[in-house]
Write a protein that holds these residues in place. Structure first.
Motif, mmCIF file in Angstrom:
data_model
loop_
_atom_site.group_PDB
_atom_site.id
_atom_site.type_symbol
_atom_site.label_atom_id
_atom_site.label_comp_id
_atom_site.label_asym_id
_atom_site.label_seq_id
_atom_site.Cartn_x
_atom_site.Cartn_y
_atom_site.Cartn_z
ATOM 1 N N GLN A 192 0.832 -1.196 0.000
ATOM 2 C CA GLN A 192 0.000 0.000 0.000
ATOM 3 C C GLN A 192 0.868 1.248 0.000
ATOM 4 O O GLN A 192 1.987 1.221 0.438
ATOM 5 C CB GLN A 192 -0.846 0.068 1.261
ATOM 6 C CG GLN A 192 -1.634 -1.169 1.503
ATOM 7 C CD GLN A 192 -2.517 -1.019 2.703
ATOM 8 O OE1 GLN A 192 -2.519 0.015 3.350
ATOM 9 N NE2 GLN A 192 -3.267 -2.049 2.991
ATOM 10 N N TYR A 193 0.260 2.329 -0.441
ATOM 11 C CA TYR A 193 1.006 3.574 -0.438
ATOM 12 C C TYR A 193 1.160 4.122 0.976
ATOM 13 O O TYR A 193 2.181 4.671 1.339
ATOM 14 C CB TYR A 193 0.321 4.602 -1.329
ATOM 15 C CG TYR A 193 1.278 5.682 -1.763
ATOM 16 C CD1 TYR A 193 2.465 5.340 -2.409
ATOM 17 C CD2 TYR A 193 1.025 7.011 -1.511
ATOM 18 C CE1 TYR A 193 3.364 6.299 -2.801
ATOM 19 C CE2 TYR A 193 1.924 7.991 -1.912
ATOM 20 C CZ TYR A 193 3.094 7.631 -2.556
ATOM 21 O OH TYR A 193 3.975 8.586 -2.939
ATOM 22 N N HIS A 240 5.977 5.160 -7.850
ATOM 23 C CA HIS A 240 6.217 4.382 -6.633
ATOM 24 C C HIS A 240 5.572 2.997 -6.751
ATOM 25 O O HIS A 240 6.210 1.980 -6.482
ATOM 26 C CB HIS A 240 5.637 5.166 -5.444
ATOM 27 C CG HIS A 240 5.627 4.437 -4.140
ATOM 28 N ND1 HIS A 240 6.527 4.715 -3.134
ATOM 29 C CD2 HIS A 240 4.827 3.444 -3.658
ATOM 30 C CE1 HIS A 240 6.275 3.929 -2.092
ATOM 31 N NE2 HIS A 240 5.242 3.147 -2.388
ATOM 32 N N GLU A 241 4.313 2.955 -7.164
ATOM 33 C CA GLU A 241 3.616 1.656 -7.237
ATOM 34 C C GLU A 241 4.235 0.771 -8.324
ATOM 35 O O GLU A 241 4.424 -0.428 -8.124
ATOM 36 C CB GLU A 241 2.117 1.846 -7.473
ATOM 37 C CG GLU A 241 1.381 2.580 -6.351
ATOM 38 C CD GLU A 241 1.566 1.978 -4.973
ATOM 39 O OE1 GLU A 241 1.903 0.779 -4.860
ATOM 40 O OE2 GLU A 241 1.408 2.724 -3.978
ATOM 41 N N HIS A 272 7.325 -0.862 -7.046
ATOM 42 C CA HIS A 272 7.184 -1.993 -6.126
ATOM 43 C C HIS A 272 7.363 -3.329 -6.851
ATOM 44 O O HIS A 272 7.715 -4.333 -6.238
ATOM 45 C CB HIS A 272 5.822 -1.970 -5.427
ATOM 46 C CG HIS A 272 5.831 -1.171 -4.155
ATOM 47 N ND1 HIS A 272 6.831 -1.293 -3.225
ATOM 48 C CD2 HIS A 272 4.961 -0.251 -3.664
ATOM 49 C CE1 HIS A 272 6.583 -0.464 -2.204
ATOM 50 N NE2 HIS A 272 5.455 0.183 -2.455
ATOM 51 N N GLU A 306 9.766 0.288 0.662
ATOM 52 C CA GLU A 306 9.058 1.549 0.424
ATOM 53 C C GLU A 306 10.032 2.646 0.017
ATOM 54 O O GLU A 306 9.731 3.476 -0.842
ATOM 55 C CB GLU A 306 8.271 1.959 1.665
ATOM 56 C CG GLU A 306 7.140 1.008 2.019
ATOM 57 C CD GLU A 306 6.086 0.876 0.923
ATOM 58 O OE1 GLU A 306 5.915 1.827 0.126
ATOM 59 O OE2 GLU A 306 5.451 -0.193 0.853
ATOM 60 N N HIS A 311 6.458 1.870 5.849
ATOM 61 C CA HIS A 311 6.686 3.189 5.254
ATOM 62 C C HIS A 311 7.461 4.068 6.233
ATOM 63 O O HIS A 311 7.085 4.177 7.384
ATOM 64 C CB HIS A 311 5.361 3.882 4.938
ATOM 65 C CG HIS A 311 4.484 3.098 4.029
ATOM 66 N ND1 HIS A 311 3.546 2.204 4.499
ATOM 67 C CD2 HIS A 311 4.398 3.061 2.684
ATOM 68 C CE1 HIS A 311 2.920 1.657 3.458
ATOM 69 N NE2 HIS A 311 3.425 2.149 2.344
HETATM 70 ZN ZN LIG Z 1 4.522 1.530 -1.298
#
Ligand SMILES: [Zn+2]
Length: 683
Positions: free
Chosen positions: A5-6, A522-523, A526, A583, A645
């Protein structure tokens, strides 16, 4: 499991969507939401040098203007966006609750009944323990391990976290099939280390936890001495379970949590359970293979089941029941639950009832609400713009991989294949979730919660044995968040995040690239971080790296990990580099990709007429602005132990310090705090 998840939400606490009542909207907490939300020049604190601390430079004045409200544990631009979304959801819920002509069994009726019953505190107070009486009676009737097993299974099927958890997952090595997973669980504190650490703050939390459990037992009608004894028995069991549990950092390695076993093996691992009965009640008699994430845990659980007397296990189950349901029972339970949980979050006062009930309704009926939410609030034009940015960013990575001279040709090919195969989902699902089997009444809030959990869990278990489908969403459309799922090789951006400060169709493109562009980057990244890099283009756990490439990657990851090990919060609470590496890698690669896509599509030396700044500078302000926010020390302490994170300050400064184009734009030199002679470089 395993979805990136962000933002994280601390497990064990209520889902803490930040919300704000419409009355408060005119207040100072949302000052920056007046006029056009998003980055403003007034946010900048000119007394700080950009090259020393860009986060505080870009956000300093915003932070002064936006103190943390008493009922919040952290407060920032995305919390404000979340609170706006929640206010919109509240309108939907209130309309549903007041709808007297909604058809029986319809989604509107279920939403309205769930919300209205949650708000009915008189009813909750009147009912006392009645809603959970069936479970309390089950526990009372436990005489042996078989009874214990049956009660535990009832708990597992109703979302009461005890002893171990069950669910489904895509098989790591064959992503087309969905298998059963058994996982460690059943702890009331946020992480295994809370049971062992000897520093004063952790000791205080453990002592408060003991008192908290004892207080709730007294509220069950147990006398003081017995309640204290029972609480001690509970903590002894939880400590034993914690000792067998893997830490969050250990669990980042997919291989560490993947042990495919034939179901018959359970008879050897945990012979005290009657597994045939167990699987029959799950409707899973036909399943053969199970992922036991942590076989040691199950092997030693067998010993624990015999080591502790049945009476102690009964206390433990009572506690797990209360810990799950206290927030939905009468006022004394709700208040006592908050009193303890606030030690971990730092919130000064409990959120208004409607906000808590909105969160809970969102959790159980989120897609039914989301369907209405996107019809009412989501502008379809945003979707197309965001897809353009996304494809530009995907292209940027494509080009950068093609031009990379360090990677071996085979690694490069596999990386490009993975990137091109990565599916993207934007705004909301193509098919909406079916809530036919969910039972909601106006009888009791606690029962609705348990029935809701049962619906969600059964829905997951029903997938086992089937082929994977691509239409499932793991976040509701109204979520202000995003994720990458390595087993699906897909990136998902709900409608909720496609708004200011992340995306604003009226803002300069530079701000959008710095904000939503960096989130998208960012995603995507991952797929290539310390965890995602283990999975191939089809979502299977498979090594596609040459030995040299893997070594280089591991060295780069170690560079990031070491850098973040050097950061602390609240004085002495150290960030765990290993926990946040994934992250932090995604933040750095994501920023890089957003920047590359931005400079390819725009002129970065041009001066933006509205802000009178170069668009290059605006890009970084857009990046930093989404992290503007503060958190309470208690929250920060909890998060460095549980959250993969890094805290906001380090997501900005810890990323920029490794990014040479930033150093150029803001002219950082030796001696500046954001100057690093040899930045960490992923590839
Ligand atoms: Zn992330």
């Amino acid at each position: 499991m395993n979805v990136r998840q962000y933002f994280s939400i601390i497990p064990g606490l209520l889902i803490r969507l930040a919300v704000l009542s419409s009355i408060l909207l005119a207040g100072s907490a949302v000052a920056s939401m007046q006029g056009r939300p998003g980055f403003q020049l007034e946010n900048i604190d000119q007394s700080i040098a950009a090259a020393d601390d860009f986060y505080s430079y870009a956000n300093g004045n915003w932070l002064i203007a936006n103190p943390i409200p008493d009922e919040e544990s952290r407060w920032g631009t995305f919390n404000i966006l979340r609170s706006n979304n929640t206010r919109q959801v509240r309108y939907i819920l209130e309309a549903a609750a007041e709808n007297t002509v909604a058809e029986e069994g319809s989604e509107i009726k279920k939403i309205g009944d769930f919300y209205a019953t949650g708000l009915d505190t008189d009813k909750a107070d009147r009912l006392g323990l009645t809603p959970i009486r069936p479970e309390l009676d089950m526990i009372k009737d436990i005489n042996n391990l078989y009874d214990l097993q049956m009660t535990l299974q009832h708990f597992q099927l109703h979302g009461i976290d005890a002893i171990f958890n069950i669910g489904q997952m895509q098989d790591f090595t064959n992503s087309n099939r969905i298998i059963t997973v058994f996982d460690q669980g059943g702890l009331g504190l946020p992480e295994r280390d809370y049971y062992f650490k000897q520093d004063t703050k952790t000791l205080n939390i453990r002592n408060a936890y003991l008192r908290h459990i004892a207080t709730l037992f007294r509220m069950l009608g147990i006398n003081e001495q017995a309640a204290h004894k029972a609480a001690k028995a509970v903590i002894t069991i939880e400590t034993d379970l914690a000792r067998l549990s893997l830490s969050r950092s250990q669990r980042r390695d997919p291989a560490a949590v993947y042990h495919l076993l034939n179901k018959k093996k359970l008879n050897t691992l945990l012979p005290s359970f009657q597994w045939k009965t167990y699987f029959s009640r799950l409707d899973l008699l036909q399943t053969e293979e199970i992922n036991i994430t942590n076989p040691d845990y199950f092997q030693n659980l067998e010993k624990l089941l015999h080591h502790h007397p049945i009476s102690a296990w009964k206390y433990y189950l009572q506690w797990r029941l209360l810990d799950t349901t206290a927030r939905t029972l009468s006022a004394p339970f709700v208040n006592q639950n908050f009193a303890f949980k606030s030690m971990l979050s730092g919130s000064k006062e409990i959120k208004p009832r409607w906000r808590r009930v909105t969160d809970e309704t969102n959790r159980i009926l989120g897609f039914a609400i989301g369907h209405i939410y996107v019809d009412l609030y989501f502008p379809a034009s945003s979707k197309k713009r965001v897809i353009d940015i996304l494809e530009n960013i995907r292209n940027a990575l494509n080009v950068s991989l093609s031009e990379n001279n360090l990677l071996a040709p085979a690694t490069k090919r596999a990386a490009i294949e993975k990137l091109n195969a990565m599916r993207s989902k934007i705004a909301y699902p193509a098919n909406w979730r079916d809530y036919t089997d969910l039972v909601v009444t106006r009888d009791s809030y606690a029962r609705n919660l348990l029935n809701g959990n049962a619906f969600l869990i059964r829905r997951e278990l029903n997938k086992i044995g089937n082929q994977t489908t691509t239409n499932e969403w793991l976040m509701t459309p109204q979520s202000v968040n995003a994720y990458y799922n390595p087993s699906m090789n897909e990136i998902v951006f709900p409608a909720g995040i496609l708004q200011p400060p992340f995306f604003d169709s009226a803002a300069p493109e530079a701000l959008n690239y710095g904000a939503i562009g960096a989130v998208i980057g960012h995603e995507i990244s991952h797929g290539f971080d310390d965890q995602g890099s283990h999975f191939d283009s089809t979502g299977n756990l498979k090594n596609w790296w040459s030995l040299t490439d893997k070594n280089n990657f591991n060295n780069a990851a170690a560079c990031i990990s070491k850098q973040f090990d050097g950061y602390t919060v609240d004085g002495d609470a150290q960030i765990q580099g290993k926990l946040v590496t994934g992250e932090a890698i995604a933040d750095l690669l994501g920023l890089t990709l957003a920047w590359q896509a931005f400079v390819r599509a725009n002129n970065s030396t041009e001066i933006d007429p509205e802000f009178n700044l170069s668009t290059a500078k605006l890009f970084y302000f857009g990046f930093a602005h989404v992290w503007a926010g503060a958190a309470r020390p208690e929250y920060l302490r909890t998060s460095v132990q549980t959250d993969p994170h890094p805290p906001a300050l380090f997501r900005v400064n810890g990323t920029l310090i490794n990014f040479p184009p930033f150093m150029e734009t803001f002219n950082t030199k030796p001696g500046d705090r954001l100057y690093k002679p040899t930045p960490c470089k992923i590839w």
